[in-house]
Design a protein around this motif. Sequence first.
Motif, PDB file in Angstrom:
ATOM      1  N   THR A  15       0.836  -1.196   0.000  1.00  0.00           N
ATOM      2  CA  THR A  15       0.000   0.000   0.000  1.00  0.00           C
ATOM      3  C   THR A  15       0.878   1.256   0.000  1.00  0.00           C
ATOM      4  O   THR A  15       2.021   1.214   0.468  1.00  0.00           O
ATOM      5  N   PRO A  16       0.329   2.370  -0.472  1.00  0.00           N
ATOM      6  CA  PRO A  16       1.079   3.626  -0.370  1.00  0.00           C
ATOM      7  C   PRO A  16       1.408   3.971   1.091  1.00  0.00           C
ATOM      8  O   PRO A  16       2.484   4.492   1.373  1.00  0.00           O
ATOM      9  N   ASN A  17       0.492   3.664   1.983  1.00  0.00           N
ATOM     10  CA  ASN A  17       0.753   3.941   3.400  1.00  0.00           C
ATOM     11  C   ASN A  17       2.020   3.239   3.868  1.00  0.00           C
ATOM     12  O   ASN A  17       2.844   3.830   4.573  1.00  0.00           O
ATOM     13  N   TYR A  18       2.175   1.983   3.527  1.00  0.00           N
ATOM     14  CA  TYR A  18       3.373   1.245   3.939  1.00  0.00           C
ATOM     15  C   TYR A  18       4.617   1.791   3.251  1.00  0.00           C
ATOM     16  O   TYR A  18       5.632   2.068   3.879  1.00  0.00           O
ATOM     17  N   LEU A  19       4.532   1.945   1.927  1.00  0.00           N
ATOM     18  CA  LEU A  19       5.704   2.349   1.161  1.00  0.00           C
ATOM     19  C   LEU A  19       6.198   3.733   1.548  1.00  0.00           C
ATOM     20  O   LEU A  19       7.405   3.980   1.592  1.00  0.00           O
TER      21      LEU A  19
END
Length: 75
Positions: free
Chosen positions: A66-70
């Motif tokens: 996810t963008p949140n993780y990356l």
Amino acid sequence: MSRERLGTVWGFAERLDSLIQQNGYTYNFVAKRVGRERKSVYGWKNGTTIPDGVIIVRLCTLLHTTPNYLLLWKE
């Protein structure tokens, strides 16, 4: 560059490199799949540049994340 931004860029670079390795991809493969040159992926991996939003979404799809993780955002 602010300390917070610098930390985000390096965190992004570390996570990107880790996910590429975990998926068994090469930097050349990732570059082709997201529509950029290999030197762009090396720039992201080395923390010298960060991709735009469209490329972030393509990377997340390719790397199953996810963008949140990356981007080190809170979930």
